[in-house]
Write a protein that holds these residues in place. Structure first.
Motif, PDB file in Angstrom:
ATOM      1  N   TYR A 127     -80.282  66.299 -53.733  1.00 51.30           N
ATOM      2  CA  TYR A 127     -80.611  65.023 -53.127  1.00 51.30           C
ATOM      3  C   TYR A 127     -79.371  64.372 -52.515  1.00 51.30           C
ATOM      4  CZ  TYR A 127     -84.881  65.171 -56.033  1.00 51.30           C
ATOM      5  OH  TYR A 127     -86.062  65.513 -56.645  1.00 51.30           O
ATOM      6  N   VAL A 128     -79.466  63.956 -51.250  1.00 50.67           N
ATOM      7  CA  VAL A 128     -78.534  62.968 -50.714  1.00 50.67           C
ATOM      8  C   VAL A 128     -79.105  61.628 -51.157  1.00 50.67           C
ATOM      9  CG1 VAL A 128     -77.500  61.960 -48.659  1.00 50.67           C
ATOM     10  CG2 VAL A 128     -77.929  64.425 -48.767  1.00 50.67           C
ATOM     11  N   TYR A 129     -78.454  61.006 -52.132  1.00 51.54           N
ATOM     12  CA  TYR A 129     -79.034  59.889 -52.888  1.00 51.54           C
ATOM     13  C   TYR A 129     -78.307  58.602 -52.535  1.00 51.54           C
ATOM     14  CZ  TYR A 129     -80.954  57.530 -57.046  1.00 51.54           C
ATOM     15  OH  TYR A 129     -81.609  56.688 -57.903  1.00 51.54           O
ATOM     16  N   ILE A 130     -79.054  57.582 -52.053  1.00 50.06           N
ATOM     17  CA  ILE A 130     -78.443  56.339 -51.582  1.00 50.06           C
ATOM     18  C   ILE A 130     -79.119  55.161 -52.280  1.00 50.06           C
ATOM     19  CG2 ILE A 130     -77.812  54.957 -49.565  1.00 50.06           C
ATOM     20  CD1 ILE A 130     -78.190  57.470 -47.868  1.00 50.06           C
ATOM     21  N   PRO A 131     -78.556  54.690 -53.393  1.00 52.84           N
ATOM     22  CA  PRO A 131     -79.135  53.536 -54.094  1.00 52.84           C
ATOM     23  C   PRO A 131     -78.476  52.220 -53.688  1.00 52.84           C
ATOM     24  CG  PRO A 131     -77.538  54.611 -55.509  1.00 52.84           C
ATOM     25  CD  PRO A 131     -77.511  55.354 -54.187  1.00 52.84           C
ATOM     26  N   LEU A 132     -79.287  51.164 -53.670  1.00 52.37           N
ATOM     27  CA  LEU A 132     -78.792  49.807 -53.523  1.00 52.37           C
ATOM     28  C   LEU A 132     -79.104  49.084 -54.829  1.00 52.37           C
ATOM     29  CD1 LEU A 132     -77.587  47.498 -51.831  1.00 52.37           C
ATOM     30  CD2 LEU A 132     -79.901  47.009 -51.017  1.00 52.37           C
ATOM     31  N   LEU A 133     -78.056  48.628 -55.523  1.00 50.93           N
ATOM     32  CA  LEU A 133     -78.205  48.117 -56.878  1.00 50.93           C
ATOM     33  C   LEU A 133     -77.741  46.673 -56.982  1.00 50.93           C
ATOM     34  CD1 LEU A 133     -76.614  51.178 -58.724  1.00 50.93           C
ATOM     35  CD2 LEU A 133     -79.042  50.789 -58.287  1.00 50.93           C
ATOM     36  N   MET A 134     -78.392  45.922 -57.846  1.00 54.37           N
ATOM     37  CA  MET A 134     -77.902  44.607 -58.248  1.00 54.37           C
ATOM     38  C   MET A 134     -77.392  44.733 -59.673  1.00 54.37           C
ATOM     39  SD  MET A 134     -79.742  40.844 -58.344  1.00 54.37           S
ATOM     40  CE  MET A 134     -80.971  41.316 -59.563  1.00 54.37           C
ATOM     41  N   ARG A 135     -76.184  44.266 -59.885  1.00 53.39           N
ATOM     42  CA  ARG A 135     -75.557  44.366 -61.199  1.00 53.39           C
ATOM     43  C   ARG A 135     -75.379  42.982 -61.789  1.00 53.39           C
ATOM     44  NH1 ARG A 135     -69.792  46.789 -63.058  1.00 53.39           N
ATOM     45  NH2 ARG A 135     -69.196  44.679 -62.500  1.00 53.39           N
ATOM     46  N   SER A 155     -83.729  58.857 -50.808  1.00 49.46           N
ATOM     47  CA  SER A 155     -83.028  60.139 -50.918  1.00 49.46           C
ATOM     48  C   SER A 155     -83.628  61.151 -49.959  1.00 49.46           C
ATOM     49  CB  SER A 155     -83.095  60.679 -52.355  1.00 49.46           C
ATOM     50  OG  SER A 155     -84.414  61.078 -52.665  1.00 49.46           O
ATOM     51  N   LEU A 156     -82.822  62.142 -49.651  1.00 47.29           N
ATOM     52  CA  LEU A 156     -83.229  63.265 -48.806  1.00 47.29           C
ATOM     53  C   LEU A 156     -82.980  64.538 -49.595  1.00 47.29           C
ATOM     54  CD1 LEU A 156     -84.221  63.874 -45.878  1.00 47.29           C
ATOM     55  CD2 LEU A 156     -81.824  64.269 -45.295  1.00 47.29           C
ATOM     56  N   ASN A 157     -84.054  65.270 -49.906  1.00 40.78           N
ATOM     57  CA  ASN A 157     -83.939  66.496 -50.693  1.00 40.78           C
ATOM     58  C   ASN A 157     -83.688  67.674 -49.755  1.00 40.78           C
ATOM     59  OD1 ASN A 157     -84.074  68.605 -52.481  1.00 40.78           O
ATOM     60  ND2 ASN A 157     -86.118  68.141 -53.247  1.00 40.78           N
ATOM     61  N   LEU A 158     -82.454  68.164 -49.734  1.00 42.33           N
ATOM     62  CA  LEU A 158     -82.090  69.243 -48.828  1.00 42.33           C
ATOM     63  C   LEU A 158     -82.682  70.588 -49.241  1.00 42.33           C
ATOM     64  CD1 LEU A 158     -78.303  68.336 -48.342  1.00 42.33           C
ATOM     65  CD2 LEU A 158     -80.280  67.583 -46.986  1.00 42.33           C
ATOM     66  N   SER A 159     -83.230  70.672 -50.459  1.00 45.75           N
ATOM     67  CA  SER A 159     -83.794  71.930 -50.966  1.00 45.75           C
ATOM     68  C   SER A 159     -85.320  71.875 -51.071  1.00 45.75           C
ATOM     69  CB  SER A 159     -83.209  72.243 -52.348  1.00 45.75           C
ATOM     70  OG  SER A 159     -81.805  72.249 -52.334  1.00 45.75           O
ATOM     71  N   SER A 160     -85.960  71.007 -50.304  1.00 44.17           N
ATOM     72  CA  SER A 160     -87.378  70.732 -50.535  1.00 44.17           C
ATOM     73  C   SER A 160     -88.328  71.844 -50.094  1.00 44.17           C
ATOM     74  CB  SER A 160     -87.771  69.438 -49.808  1.00 44.17           C
ATOM     75  OG  SER A 160     -87.785  69.642 -48.405  1.00 44.17           O
ATOM     76  N   ASN A 161     -87.989  72.622 -49.065  1.00 40.90           N
ATOM     77  CA  ASN A 161     -88.886  73.635 -48.488  1.00 40.90           C
ATOM     78  C   ASN A 161     -90.127  73.021 -47.847  1.00 40.90           C
ATOM     79  OD1 ASN A 161     -87.546  76.124 -48.980  1.00 40.90           O
ATOM     80  ND2 ASN A 161     -88.176  76.067 -51.128  1.00 40.90           N
ATOM     81  N   GLU A 162     -90.110  71.716 -47.553  1.00 36.50           N
ATOM     82  CA  GLU A 162     -91.305  71.058 -47.030  1.00 36.50           C
ATOM     83  C   GLU A 162     -91.806  71.707 -45.735  1.00 36.50           C
ATOM     84  OE1 GLU A 162     -92.856  66.635 -45.549  1.00 36.50           O
ATOM     85  OE2 GLU A 162     -90.911  66.843 -46.532  1.00 36.50           O
TER      86      GLU A 162
END
Length: 240
Positions: A127-135, A155-162
């Protein structure tokens, strides 16, 4: 992974208790660090993911065999005040899960037409994982500050085989390329002499169904699955 989580909780609890019991003022490291409106850092850590699967019919559960994966990424932190921060933490999440199917999913298929590999599907995810968090933080106690986080991620799953035209009849288990998550967690900022070290533990949960179904609606691999969503735990170690 369970031992690592238990160790993390024990260290966190003992540190907080020590700070409360022995709250005598000490020399505070990096006193100006929290005064910065924008700061940068990086993190690395581990993950343990599985799938939450809902079924159309009660034919038995598909077992998810989990393994420990790896997280790495960058941190951009925007400070609102001493207690509220917003964070963008783009990174890479590498995970692997195996699905073990029960035999009754293949009813009607001659046993001689099946092989051991038909009952097992390995699902690798990058996953190319991009979270926006409040702390949300507590008041700083000497050189530590506990906090909780809530947020959403895309996120973008580069291994998805979609987009692969082959499905499970050709040994290809396909998952969605785009996945959205929400996450909740807690951690502690440790103010060290040169930098701030922040271990955290988080639960992550997918919003959307990730399964790409086979062409055959009665496929033994996907026909009985109503939805399949990632869930799991991240343990991250952040340095700023």
């Amino acid at each position: 992974m369970r031992k690592l989580i238990a160790l993390f909780i024990c260290i966190t609890a003992s540190t907080v208790c020590s700070a409360q019991l022995f709250s005598r003022e000490k020399v505070q490291n990096n006193q100006s660090m929290d005064k910065q409106s924008l700061s940068w850092g990086y993190y690395f850590g581990a993950n343990n993911l599985d799938f939450k699967i809902d079924y159309n019919d009660n034919k038995g559960d598909i077992e998810t065999i989990r393994t420990t994966g790896f997280n790495v990424g960058l941190v951009a932190d925007v400070s609102v005040n001493d207690y509220v921060n917003f964070r963008l933490e783009p990174g890479l999440v590498i995970a692997s899960r195996n699905l073990q199917y029960p035999e009754n999913y293949f009813e009607g298929i001659p046993i001689e037409d099946l092989s051991p590999s038909d009952f097992l599907r390995e699902i690798k995810s990058t996953y190319v994982y991009i979270p926006l968090l409040m702390r949300l933080s507590t008041k700083r106690v000497n050189n530590l500050k506990p906090y909780i986080t809530v947020g959403v991620a895309t996120s973008l799953n580069l291994s998805s085989n979609e987009k692969n035209p082959e499905d499970n009849t050709g040994g290809r288990f396909r998952t969605a390329r785009s996945v959205q998550f929400y996450e909740v967690g807690f951690g502690i900022d440790f103010y060290l002499y040169w930098f701030k070290f922040s271990p955290s533990i988080r639960g992550v949960f997918a919003f959307n169904d990730e399964l790409i179904r086979d062409v055959d609606p009665n496929s033994p691999w996907t026909g009985n699955i109503n939805s399949m969503q990632t869930r799991g735990i991240f343990i991250n170690f952040t340095f700023r």
